[in-house]
Design an enzyme around this catalytic site. Sequence first.
Site, PDB file in Angstrom:
ATOM      1  N   GLU A  19       2.585  35.391  33.437  1.00  0.00           N
ATOM      2  CA  GLU A  19       3.861  35.919  33.898  1.00  0.00           C
ATOM      3  C   GLU A  19       3.842  37.367  34.352  1.00  0.00           C
ATOM      4  OE1 GLU A  19       7.087  33.508  31.417  1.00  0.00           O
ATOM      5  OE2 GLU A  19       5.154  33.651  30.432  1.00  0.00           O
TER       6      GLU A  19
ATOM      7  N   ILE B 187     -10.236  39.146  29.797  1.00  0.00           N
ATOM      8  CA  ILE B 187      -9.921  38.065  30.737  1.00  0.00           C
ATOM      9  C   ILE B 187     -10.979  36.972  30.565  1.00  0.00           C
ATOM     10  CG2 ILE B 187      -9.651  37.473  33.177  1.00  0.00           C
ATOM     11  CD1 ILE B 187      -7.431  39.321  31.947  1.00  0.00           C
TER      12      ILE B 187
HETATM   13 MO1  MOS Z   1       7.292  30.389  31.345  1.00  0.00          MO
HETATM   14  S1  MOS Z   1       9.153  30.889  32.111  1.00  0.00           S
HETATM   15  O1  MOS Z   1       7.546  30.527  29.692  1.00  0.00           O
HETATM   16  O2  MOS Z   1       7.003  28.842  31.928  1.00  0.00           O
END
Ligand code: MOS
Length: 747
Positions: free
Chosen positions: A707, A631
């Site tokens: 994500e 990170i």
């Molecule tokens: Mo993300 S859905 O690749 O901004």
Amino acid sequence: MSTSVIGAPITRIDGSLKVTGAARYAVDHPMDDVAFGVPVPSTVGNARIVRIDTSVAKRMPGVLTIITHENSDQLFRPASQLEQNSRAGEVRPPFEDDKVYYYGQYVALVVANTFEQAQDAASKIKVDYDSHPNVVEIGDAAPPQGPPRIHYTRGDADEAFKSAPAKIDQTYVIPVETHNPMEMHATIAKWEGDKVILYESSQGVVNHQHVMSEMLGIPVDRVQVISPFIGSGFGGKLFPWPHSLMAAMAAKRVDRPVKVVVPRSLMFTTVGHRPLTQQHMRLGATQDGKLLSIQHDVVQPTSLVDTYVEQCTGVTTMLYSCANVAAKQTLVPMNIGTPTPMRGPGIVPGLFPLESAMDELAIQLNLDPLELRLKNYAEQDESFNPARPFSSKRLRECYQAGAEKFGWSKRTPQVGSMKRGDEILGWGMATATWHAGRGSATVRVRLNADGTARASCATQDIGTGTYTVFAQVVSEKTGIPVDKIEVVLGDTSLPDGPTSGGSTVTATVLPAVDAATQGAVDRVIAAARTLPSSPFKRVSAGDDPPALKMTGGRIHVVGEAPESGMPFQEVLVQKRLAALENESRTAPDPAQAHQYSAHSFGAQFIEVVWDPGIARIRVSRALTVIDAGKIINHRTGRNQILGAVVMGIGMAMFEETIYDSRNAKPLNNNFADYIVSTNADIPDLDCIFVEYPDLHLNEYGARGIGEIGLAGVASAVTMAVYHATGVRVRKLPVRIEDLLAGQRETA
Ligand code: MOS
């Protein structure tokens, strides 16, 4: 000093600009003589325009022009004719013809001297439609035509399912979700001769530039896209949408800059959404919980102007070890706008049925859900033939760290068995994953004679911390403090950079910033050797490893204290140079890309509190454990995960775009009726990173984290809801009606 900058919880370097209002978002850019474009949306979903009456509107004060399909300049080539790697959000330029494919499609643009004049005139435009029935429900759509868009098989999943001793066979539905970033989509278009400048809210300025260049049929260097700050996008701003094309068209016609803002209501129709997915999931297993068969069939609506596929089945083929897997996806066109990626596209909706079915299987077999996952742990990525090793996978460590911190061993599996006063606790867990990618990037780094540095690249920071990551790498390599490093992003006139999509920017830019910085340092070192009074004459230039380096902002002999050397700015001053700079381009090694399967992993642990007396359910605790390699910034990294979990709680409990079948209108196209998580809905969130650098991806060992935090949350919540209430919700979001019905059944 040096290495401690990487990983440190450094505050965003652009933070003060944002909180003081100094950061300029798309329409904040000051512009002389700007005109305002206000779109007129269709009020039907499936029609032909018979007549557009602009007679009143065009005589109104301040109105400069009104563009419709009848007088459109046809500035754009239809995107279907373009040979491009890049794409527009919707494969259809605005005002192409008289057809209306979805509610909210632009049928006219009014351009006036002021916003109020344009808005007023827009309200006076009358459109007559020859309207046809709308299809907005999947049950009303024609069955899918042609072969499936995705079809994957290994082994014989059907046979294995038939003979499996334990089976789950269920259908799960995720409704349309709308991105709803804080900053609305917007464009200011300005022509300077035959060059167009677009001020955008874009997740990919370079992609936007290329699509525009192709659609306008003009060279790339005659399109400039500027997007220094973005009030988030969640995927909705990955590609140009029709308002940007309209602004360019209008600016050309009125020969003035034109500003177009997509109003909040149209943010539900013309700039994408996560499509509804209806997902049939079948699992077959042995009595002791070893998966024998997985079958995943997805039916998904798309618009009539694109063939967007929400790739839900990819995760099914790789997450668990199973010899027999079959997956299939089909599309049904409907009268709604074009879907587009939304945070965690494919995997986030795909995990909901997979992880829910795993929970249902665990209950059927009387196994702990975590134990079931460990029994089916994939040591390799079996979706490839032959299976590929993972570049790095520490999912076991995620499960373990999460279970320990959450107290998972104290869970009693019986529904409603965990009480706290009058309330009932429910605990759920799920696996999270997201693919790790890396692309190419060019970065320029300049070391200035005033002791500062500048790094620039045509990527952008959509709120994730990209500005700060750039500064951290430059600081780490040079010892120049982060607050003396200027980072310039979000402008296509800068060296070529990546789209902020797929959680790939950090992994992509780290090596490029590193190389560019090293190159700039090397130039200063070379200059230091040639100073008339160089203190470094005693070391020779050709040494390998090099005899000089830069530490703490000073050039010095390797093996000697930095203090013995000289500040880099002193070298520049003595050489009478304002700055020395270097540009470097880095790209992934294509050989490695086929050797390893690169994914991040994680585990979600959720607690809900159920008060049966008043039928109230709340998420009361969430713990997320993430294996995303190294990170780079623990503050912005943690922010990404916690923000994604907030979104996941919204997905589980609140979010749903509802269409009216009479006119295909999204009924809840506003923040009053489209419910997202607010502070009161969010409990204490916690996040742990198990940090194992993934050195196959880049030398920093960092994968993406934008994500993955959303992955698995919704299924962990519905599991917790089941554990507390006995009600299994397979159609999101969890509704109070579902829980009340469950109460009536058990009463
Ligand atoms: Mo993300 S859905 O690749 O901004």
